[in-house]
Every structure is written in C-alpha cells, then in structure tokens.
Design an enzyme around this catalytic site. Structure first.
Site, PDB file in Angstrom:
ATOM      1  N   ASP A  26       8.702 -12.850 -25.187  1.00  0.00           N
ATOM      2  CA  ASP A  26       7.555 -11.385 -25.294  1.00  0.00           C
ATOM      3  C   ASP A  26       7.544 -11.138 -24.242  1.00  0.00           C
ATOM      4  O   ASP A  26       7.190 -10.219 -24.057  1.00  0.00           O
ATOM      5  CB  ASP A  26       6.632 -12.550 -25.577  1.00  0.00           C
ATOM      6  CG  ASP A  26       5.522 -11.410 -26.590  1.00  0.00           C
ATOM      7  OD1 ASP A  26       5.830 -10.475 -26.493  1.00  0.00           O
ATOM      8  OD2 ASP A  26       4.298 -11.452 -26.214  1.00  0.00           O
ATOM      9  N   PHE A  27       8.755 -10.784 -23.946  1.00  0.00           N
ATOM     10  CA  PHE A  27       8.747  -9.543 -22.653  1.00  0.00           C
ATOM     11  C   PHE A  27       8.954  -8.256 -22.829  1.00  0.00           C
ATOM     12  O   PHE A  27       9.243  -7.636 -23.360  1.00  0.00           O
ATOM     13  CB  PHE A  27      10.361 -10.257 -22.192  1.00  0.00           C
ATOM     14  CG  PHE A  27       9.782  -9.382 -20.313  1.00  0.00           C
ATOM     15  CD1 PHE A  27       9.491 -10.747 -19.697  1.00  0.00           C
ATOM     16  CD2 PHE A  27       9.940  -8.329 -19.869  1.00  0.00           C
ATOM     17  CE1 PHE A  27       9.471  -9.402 -17.697  1.00  0.00           C
ATOM     18  CE2 PHE A  27      10.315  -7.616 -18.698  1.00  0.00           C
ATOM     19  CZ  PHE A  27      10.231  -8.386 -18.037  1.00  0.00           C
TER      20      PHE A  27
END
Length: 299
Positions: free
Chosen positions: A194-195
């Site tokens: 979930d960068f």
C-alpha cells in the site's frame, strides 16, 4: 488531576469499518488499557484523524521513550505486518518494538505522523519515495507468511453485482492485463502493498529522514508496488491541465528510476486503479470511484 485521554475510535476509522466491526470499535479503549498494562505504557492521546484500518495511540514506554501503539482492525493482520517489519529491520521502514497478534496490536517507533512525503514538492517527494522503496524490496525469506500478488488480486470480477455504470470494458481490460502480467512475472520480492507518499513519514531515528509505515505486505514484482505510487495526489492530477499526459510522463520516469519495463508498470497501474475504483463504488464512495476510473482511462 489530569483528565484520562479519550480512547474512542476516531471518526474516520469508525466510518470506514463495516457494521460487523462494531464490537471491535467498542472494545478499543479496553484493548489500549490491556496493552498499556502489559507493556508498561503511559497513554498520551489517540492520533487523529488517523487511518481507516487501524487506530494509533501515542504512548511512552517505562523509560520515557516515545512510541506508537497500533491496533489493527479485524480483517487485517498484525502478525503479517510485524513479519514484514522484522524482515526490513528498520531499513526504509519503522521498527516494531512489541507485537501482540491476539490483540491485533503492534508497538512501533514513534515517527512524525503529521509529516509525510506529501508535505514535500512533487518531484522531491517522488525521489524520496523511490529511495524508500528500493530499501524495502528484499527477498521475503524461505517459508514466509505473505500472500502473493496473484492471491491478493484475485477478487476483481467483471460480473460483480454492484459495478459502476459503464465500467465493464475497463474492468475487462484490467483483468486481461492482470492475467498477462501474472503469466510473465519476472521476480518475487517483499512488497509494501500500500505504498504511497502518505505512508512515508518523517523520522528522527538516525537511520533515515523518511520511513515507511502501514504495510499490507505481499510478495511479487516491484511494478505492483510502484503502481500505487503512480496515482499519488490523484485529485491534484485530475485538477491539472493535461492530466493524462502528466500521468504518462510520471509513469515513464518512475519505471526508468528503478529500471522497470514501463508496460508492466502501466498494466499494474491500470489494474490497481480499476480494482480500487470498484471497491470505492461498492463502499459508497462514489466520488473516489469516479476519480479512480477516470484515471484508469488515461493509461
């Protein structure tokens, strides 16, 4: 006498959770108290507005060291997050100091939660983001507990019951891209999952000025991680003149910065935008859904 801190769930978290999570939301004050007793913590306050899948409480350890107590919502895995943080061991990411999977709890180094890469100008933020990602992409280790990209992305279906109007062709294109990408995956590294710029916070730990937080770890190719970053500051993009061209230039630069095939990045960016748009639509976040699906058409 100092008033006891309010340990209720922040509004953003409460609104994001399904009805089935009501019992967990109600139990949060007791969970905080239980972990505070077990880990000898002094509770300061709940970090607000906070996130949609966890509550973070600012605390101090017995020796006065500041820390952050994170309580993960049902459906998320504190154990898996802790495993990823242990694998990184502070390289590019926050460190976990204690873990209690039975409570969905992690005690983390305290970073500057109010200051993320989004506070920087766009070009500088992207450079710092890519630098952090380079440090996170490591071998996951034998017998690792992380799902694969194939497993994580198996939920999007073209025949769902509640799809945005007119989205069928986009969804079909996204599914076709996924199938082609998975058939020729070139590598398997540990990914953040979930960068984005908002998941990289200012730090004064002495290791690096910026550290990643909040992983949803999995294993697969680097392009999958970079795809989420490709659409960062989406609402700013939408408001820009020539947004499609700006987006394509950004993706080309990102791919070149880590020596990736730009077509693989384009494919995963398309898939992840459509997947997120469909999910936002199903959760009633219609404006977000429209923005994400519009973004997908630019690719």
């Amino acid at each position: 006498m100092t008033a006891a801190p309010d340990l209720a769930a922040p509004r953003r978290l409460a609104l994001a959770q399904p009805a089935a999570a009501g019992a967990w939301l109600a139990e949060l004050p007791e969970l905080v108290a239980r972990r505070a007793r077990a880990w000898e913590l002094t509770v300061e306050r709940v970090a607000a507005p906070g996130g949609r899948t966890s509550m973070t409480v600012l605390v101090r350890r017995a020796d006065g060291t500041p820390a952050a107590l994170k309580l993960c919502a049902p459906g998320t895995s504190a154990a898996r997050e802790a495993a990823a943080l242990a694998c990184w061991d502070g390289r590019g990411a926050v460190r976990a100091l204690e873990v209690a999977p039975q409570d969905g709890a992690l005690l983390l180094e305290r970073l500057h939660g109010e200051t993320s890469l989004r506070s920087l100008p766009e070009t500088k933020a992207m450079l710092e983001a890519v630098s952090a990602l380079h440090r996170l992409w490591v071998p996951p280790g034998v017998g690792h507990p992380f799902p694969t990209v194939a497993e994580r992305t198996a939920g999007l279906a073209a025949d769902g019951a509640d799809l945005p109007e007119g989205a069928g062709p986009l969804i079909a294109e996204a599914l076709a891209a996924r199938a082609e990408l998975l058939a020729g995956a070139p590598e398997e590294v540990l990914l953040h999952g979930d960068f984005r710029q908002g998941a990289v916070l200012a730090a004064d730990t002495g290791r690096a000025p910026w550290l990643a937080v909040g992983p949803d770890p999995l294993v697969g190719e680097r392009a999958y991680d970079l795809a989420r970053l490709s659409r960062d500051r989406l609402h700013d993009l939408i408001a820009s003149a020539g947004a499609p061209a700006i987006t394509r230039r950004r993706m080309t630069k990102l791919a070149a910065s880590v020596e990736l095939d730009p077509e693989r990045l384009r494919g995963w960016t398309l898939f992840r935008a459509v997947e997120s748009g469909v999910r936002a639509h199903s959760e009633g976040r219609r404006a977000d859904a429209e923005a994400l699906l519009e973004f997908a058409t630019w690719l």
